[in-house]
Design a protein around this motif. Structure first.
Motif, PDB file in Angstrom:
ATOM      1  N   ALA A  34       0.838  -1.206   0.000  1.00 49.40           N
ATOM      2  CA  ALA A  34       0.000   0.000   0.000  1.00 49.40           C
ATOM      3  C   ALA A  34       0.873   1.257   0.000  1.00 49.40           C
ATOM      4  O   ALA A  34       0.575   2.228  -0.707  1.00 49.40           O
ATOM      5  N   SER A  35       1.953   1.249   0.771  1.00 53.96           N
ATOM      6  CA  SER A  35       2.865   2.401   0.800  1.00 53.96           C
ATOM      7  C   SER A  35       3.558   2.595  -0.541  1.00 53.96           C
ATOM      8  O   SER A  35       3.569   3.702  -1.094  1.00 53.96           O
ATOM      9  N   ILE A  36       4.130   1.531  -1.064  1.00 52.77           N
ATOM     10  CA  ILE A  36       4.874   1.639  -2.324  1.00 52.77           C
ATOM     11  C   ILE A  36       3.940   1.951  -3.477  1.00 52.77           C
ATOM     12  O   ILE A  36       4.256   2.744  -4.364  1.00 52.77           O
ATOM     13  N   GLY A  37       2.757   1.352  -3.456  1.00 54.76           N
ATOM     14  CA  GLY A  37       1.801   1.531  -4.542  1.00 54.76           C
ATOM     15  C   GLY A  37       1.296   2.951  -4.685  1.00 54.76           C
ATOM     16  O   GLY A  37       0.910   3.368  -5.786  1.00 54.76           O
ATOM     17  N   CYS A  38       1.310   3.713  -3.605  1.00 53.99           N
ATOM     18  CA  CYS A  38       0.867   5.112  -3.690  1.00 53.99           C
ATOM     19  C   CYS A  38       2.045   6.071  -3.820  1.00 53.99           C
ATOM     20  O   CYS A  38       1.893   7.283  -3.609  1.00 53.99           O
ATOM     21  N   GLY A  39       3.210   5.520  -4.168  1.00 56.10           N
ATOM     22  CA  GLY A  39       4.369   6.357  -4.426  1.00 56.10           C
ATOM     23  C   GLY A  39       5.187   6.714  -3.205  1.00 56.10           C
ATOM     24  O   GLY A  39       6.086   7.565  -3.278  1.00 56.10           O
ATOM     25  N   ARG A  40       4.904   6.062  -2.070  1.00 55.23           N
ATOM     26  CA  ARG A  40       5.631   6.364  -0.843  1.00 55.23           C
ATOM     27  C   ARG A  40       6.656   5.273  -0.539  1.00 55.23           C
ATOM     28  O   ARG A  40       6.988   4.492  -1.408  1.00 55.23           O
ATOM     29  N   TRP A  41       7.135   5.244   0.696  1.00 54.77           N
ATOM     30  CA  TRP A  41       8.287   4.433   1.058  1.00 54.77           C
ATOM     31  C   TRP A  41       7.978   3.394   2.133  1.00 54.77           C
ATOM     32  O   TRP A  41       7.148   3.619   3.012  1.00 54.77           O
ATOM     33  N   VAL A  42       8.728   2.308   2.080  1.00 55.18           N
ATOM     34  CA  VAL A  42       8.913   1.433   3.224  1.00 55.18           C
ATOM     35  C   VAL A  42      10.311   1.743   3.747  1.00 55.18           C
ATOM     36  O   VAL A  42      11.311   1.417   3.108  1.00 55.18           O
ATOM     37  N   HIS A  43      10.383   2.423   4.893  1.00 47.24           N
ATOM     38  CA  HIS A  43      11.665   2.752   5.508  1.00 47.24           C
ATOM     39  C   HIS A  43      12.154   1.545   6.302  1.00 47.24           C
ATOM     40  O   HIS A  43      11.369   0.881   6.986  1.00 47.24           O
ATOM     41  N   THR A  44      13.442   1.251   6.221  1.00 49.92           N
ATOM     42  CA  THR A  44      13.982   0.064   6.868  1.00 49.92           C
ATOM     43  C   THR A  44      15.094   0.462   7.824  1.00 49.92           C
ATOM     44  O   THR A  44      15.971   1.270   7.480  1.00 49.92           O
ATOM     45  N   PHE A  45      15.077  -0.117   9.041  1.00 55.49           N
ATOM     46  CA  PHE A  45      16.038   0.295  10.064  1.00 55.49           C
ATOM     47  C   PHE A  45      16.390  -0.863  10.981  1.00 55.49           C
ATOM     48  O   PHE A  45      15.536  -1.687  11.324  1.00 55.49           O
ATOM     49  N   GLY A  46      17.661  -0.909  11.377  1.00 55.55           N
ATOM     50  CA  GLY A  46      18.127  -1.869  12.366  1.00 55.55           C
ATOM     51  C   GLY A  46      19.490  -1.441  12.858  1.00 55.55           C
ATOM     52  O   GLY A  46      20.078  -0.459  12.368  1.00 55.55           O
ATOM     53  N   CYS A  47      20.019  -2.169  13.817  1.00 56.16           N
ATOM     54  CA  CYS A  47      21.328  -1.871  14.395  1.00 56.16           C
ATOM     55  C   CYS A  47      22.212  -3.117  14.345  1.00 56.16           C
ATOM     56  O   CYS A  47      21.714  -4.241  14.430  1.00 56.16           O
ATOM     57  N   ILE A 213       1.822  -8.680  -4.948  1.00 60.03           N
ATOM     58  CA  ILE A 213       0.611  -7.876  -4.714  1.00 60.03           C
ATOM     59  C   ILE A 213       0.571  -6.690  -5.667  1.00 60.03           C
ATOM     60  O   ILE A 213      -0.472  -6.391  -6.274  1.00 60.03           O
ATOM     61  N   LEU A 214       1.695  -5.997  -5.819  1.00 59.05           N
ATOM     62  CA  LEU A 214       1.731  -4.816  -6.679  1.00 59.05           C
ATOM     63  C   LEU A 214       1.504  -5.170  -8.142  1.00 59.05           C
ATOM     64  O   LEU A 214       0.752  -4.476  -8.853  1.00 59.05           O
ATOM     65  N   VAL A 215       2.130  -6.242  -8.601  1.00 60.28           N
ATOM     66  CA  VAL A 215       1.967  -6.640 -10.003  1.00 60.28           C
ATOM     67  C   VAL A 215       0.526  -7.032 -10.283  1.00 60.28           C
ATOM     68  O   VAL A 215      -0.026  -6.727 -11.357  1.00 60.28           O
ATOM     69  N   LYS A 217      -1.962  -5.707  -9.089  1.00 64.22           N
ATOM     70  CA  LYS A 217      -2.706  -4.451  -9.179  1.00 64.22           C
ATOM     71  C   LYS A 217      -2.272  -3.609 -10.384  1.00 64.22           C
ATOM     72  O   LYS A 217      -2.745  -2.485 -10.556  1.00 64.22           O
ATOM     73  N   GLY A 218      -1.368  -4.133 -11.190  1.00 65.22           N
ATOM     74  CA  GLY A 218      -0.937  -3.434 -12.389  1.00 65.22           C
ATOM     75  C   GLY A 218       0.147  -2.407 -12.170  1.00 65.22           C
ATOM     76  O   GLY A 218       0.393  -1.568 -13.055  1.00 65.22           O
ATOM     77  N   VAL A 219       0.812  -2.448 -11.009  1.00 62.41           N
ATOM     78  CA  VAL A 219       1.876  -1.488 -10.718  1.00 62.41           C
ATOM     79  C   VAL A 219       3.177  -1.957 -11.359  1.00 62.41           C
ATOM     80  O   VAL A 219       3.564  -3.124 -11.228  1.00 62.41           O
ATOM     81  N   LYS A 220       3.866  -1.052 -12.042  1.00 60.42           N
ATOM     82  CA  LYS A 220       5.169  -1.375 -12.618  1.00 60.42           C
ATOM     83  C   LYS A 220       6.229  -1.382 -11.522  1.00 60.42           C
ATOM     84  O   LYS A 220       6.322  -0.443 -10.724  1.00 60.42           O
ATOM     85  N   LEU A 221       7.046  -2.433 -11.497  1.00 62.87           N
ATOM     86  CA  LEU A 221       8.162  -2.504 -10.567  1.00 62.87           C
ATOM     87  C   LEU A 221       9.426  -1.985 -11.248  1.00 62.87           C
ATOM     88  O   LEU A 221       9.703  -2.330 -12.397  1.00 62.87           O
ATOM     89  N   HIS A 222      10.178  -1.178 -10.533  1.00 61.53           N
ATOM     90  CA  HIS A 222      11.460  -0.700 -11.033  1.00 61.53           C
ATOM     91  C   HIS A 222      12.533  -1.572 -10.387  1.00 61.53           C
ATOM     92  O   HIS A 222      13.022  -1.291  -9.289  1.00 61.53           O
ATOM     93  N   ILE A 223      12.875  -2.653 -11.083  1.00 60.71           N
ATOM     94  CA  ILE A 223      13.725  -3.701 -10.529  1.00 60.71           C
ATOM     95  C   ILE A 223      15.195  -3.397 -10.795  1.00 60.71           C
ATOM     96  O   ILE A 223      15.561  -2.944 -11.885  1.00 60.71           O
ATOM     97  N   HIS A 224      16.018  -3.655  -9.799  1.00 65.53           N
ATOM     98  CA  HIS A 224      17.466  -3.483  -9.924  1.00 65.53           C
ATOM     99  C   HIS A 224      18.021  -4.723 -10.631  1.00 65.53           C
ATOM    100  O   HIS A 224      18.021  -5.812 -10.060  1.00 65.53           O
ATOM    101  N   PRO A 225      18.483  -4.581 -11.871  1.00 60.28           N
ATOM    102  CA  PRO A 225      18.852  -5.758 -12.652  1.00 60.28           C
ATOM    103  C   PRO A 225      20.313  -6.172 -12.434  1.00 60.28           C
ATOM    104  O   PRO A 225      21.136  -5.396 -11.955  1.00 60.28           O
ATOM    105  N   SER A 226      20.609  -7.399 -12.808  1.00 61.34           N
ATOM    106  CA  SER A 226      22.014  -7.806 -12.906  1.00 61.34           C
ATOM    107  C   SER A 226      22.608  -7.217 -14.180  1.00 61.34           C
ATOM    108  O   SER A 226      21.979  -7.231 -15.235  1.00 61.34           O
ATOM    109  N   HIS A 227      23.819  -6.681 -14.068  1.00 66.09           N
ATOM    110  CA  HIS A 227      24.500  -6.173 -15.257  1.00 66.09           C
ATOM    111  C   HIS A 227      25.709  -7.050 -15.567  1.00 66.09           C
ATOM    112  O   HIS A 227      26.696  -6.590 -16.149  1.00 66.09           O
ATOM    113  N   ASN A 228      25.630  -8.316 -15.176  1.00 70.84           N
ATOM    114  CA  ASN A 228      26.728  -9.261 -15.383  1.00 70.84           C
ATOM    115  C   ASN A 228      26.339 -10.445 -16.271  1.00 70.84           C
ATOM    116  O   ASN A 228      27.061 -11.437 -16.325  1.00 70.84           O
TER     117      ASN A 228
END
Length: 253
Positions: A34-47, A213-215, A217-228
């Motif tokens: 829901a966050s990503i689909g509306c153009g927002r973020w999932v913030h991630t944190f740990g120590c 879930i996003l796919v 709903k028809g949301v395009k994913l901007h996937i980080h591809p392998s360049h190798n």
């Protein structure tokens, strides 16, 4: 062989995750989608070692834009052991109440965002500060860690709460609270921690479910591809697309 004992322990944790956490992983993924689909973020944190799952998901081959890593350098644990930014300082800092409040001041948040926290024990102050501040800002809080094993452990925070008690959704990594899992002859302490493997397992099960879930709903994913990959002539173009989308979101466009 002790190596096989560790492997068996790791497999047992993964099996318990599959048997007990699928519903919670789905619930967490729905909030994140829901966050990503509306153009927002999932913030991630740990120590400490709980920054490894954060670094694993993005930027990473096979990850996609929408996950924002919050990695506080003095809390990463890995740059030094003694001396500058050593273990002693790290252990002190993660227990300093109020440090997480200051960390949160460095970012811009929205109530549509999700805060995804990683903590094996759930009792240290910086993570709890971040959870409390995220809730104040209207965000959903999702915590991954050894929740069942940590039950009954005394929080170090003045709120009296662990991150598992503050979170809207908890995914139990099913790792033992002591983390290390293999007893060694003539030594009190065990070897072979399994919490990192458990975190990474839960991360990719969750991220892939978010993508599913996003796919749907028809949301395009901007996937980080392998360049190798030999012969893949558009990998660089797809990488630039992912990074452009990341920059667009960071800019708040």
């Amino acid at each position: 062989m002790l190596a096989k004992q560790w492997l068996s322990n790791a497999r047992d944790v993964m099996t318990r995750i599959e048997e007990t956490q699928m519903d919670n992983i789905r619930k967490a993924a729905e909030v994140m989608a829901a966050s990503i689909g509306c153009g927002r973020w999932v913030h991630t944190f740990g120590c400490g070692h709980a920054t490894i799952p954060i670094e694993e998901m993005y930027p990473r081959i096979g990850g996609f834009v929408g996950f924002h890593p919050m990695v506080e350098l003095p809390l990463t644990f890995f740059t030094r052991i003694t001396g500058e930014m050593g273990v002693h300082q790290f252990v002190f800092l993660e227990r300093v109440e109020g440090y997480g409040v200051e960390i949160m001041k460095g970012y811009t948040f929205d109530s549509r965002d999700t805060m995804w926290l990683f903590s094996h024990s759930g009792i240290n102050n910086v993570n709890i500060d971040v959870a409390i501040e995220a809730r104040k800002k209207g965000m959903k809080v999702i915590a991954f860690g050894s929740a069942a094993e940590a039950e009954g452990k005394q929080t170090r925070h003045s709120s009296g709460k662990t991150i598992f008690e503050l979170a809207d959704i908890v995914v139990d990594t099913c790792a033992p609270i002591g983390d290390a899992s293999v007893a060694i002859k003539n030594h009190q302490d065990k070897l072979g921690p399994v919490s990192t493997m458990a975190f990474i397992t839960c991360v990719w099960m969750t991220v892939i479910t978010v993508a599913e879930i996003l796919v749907e709903k028809g949301v395009k994913l901007h996937i980080h591809p392998s360049h190798n990959v030999p012969g893949d002539t558009t990998a660089r173009e797809r990488l630039e697309d992912a990074l452009a989308e990341y920059k667009r979101r960071i800019a708040g466009v």
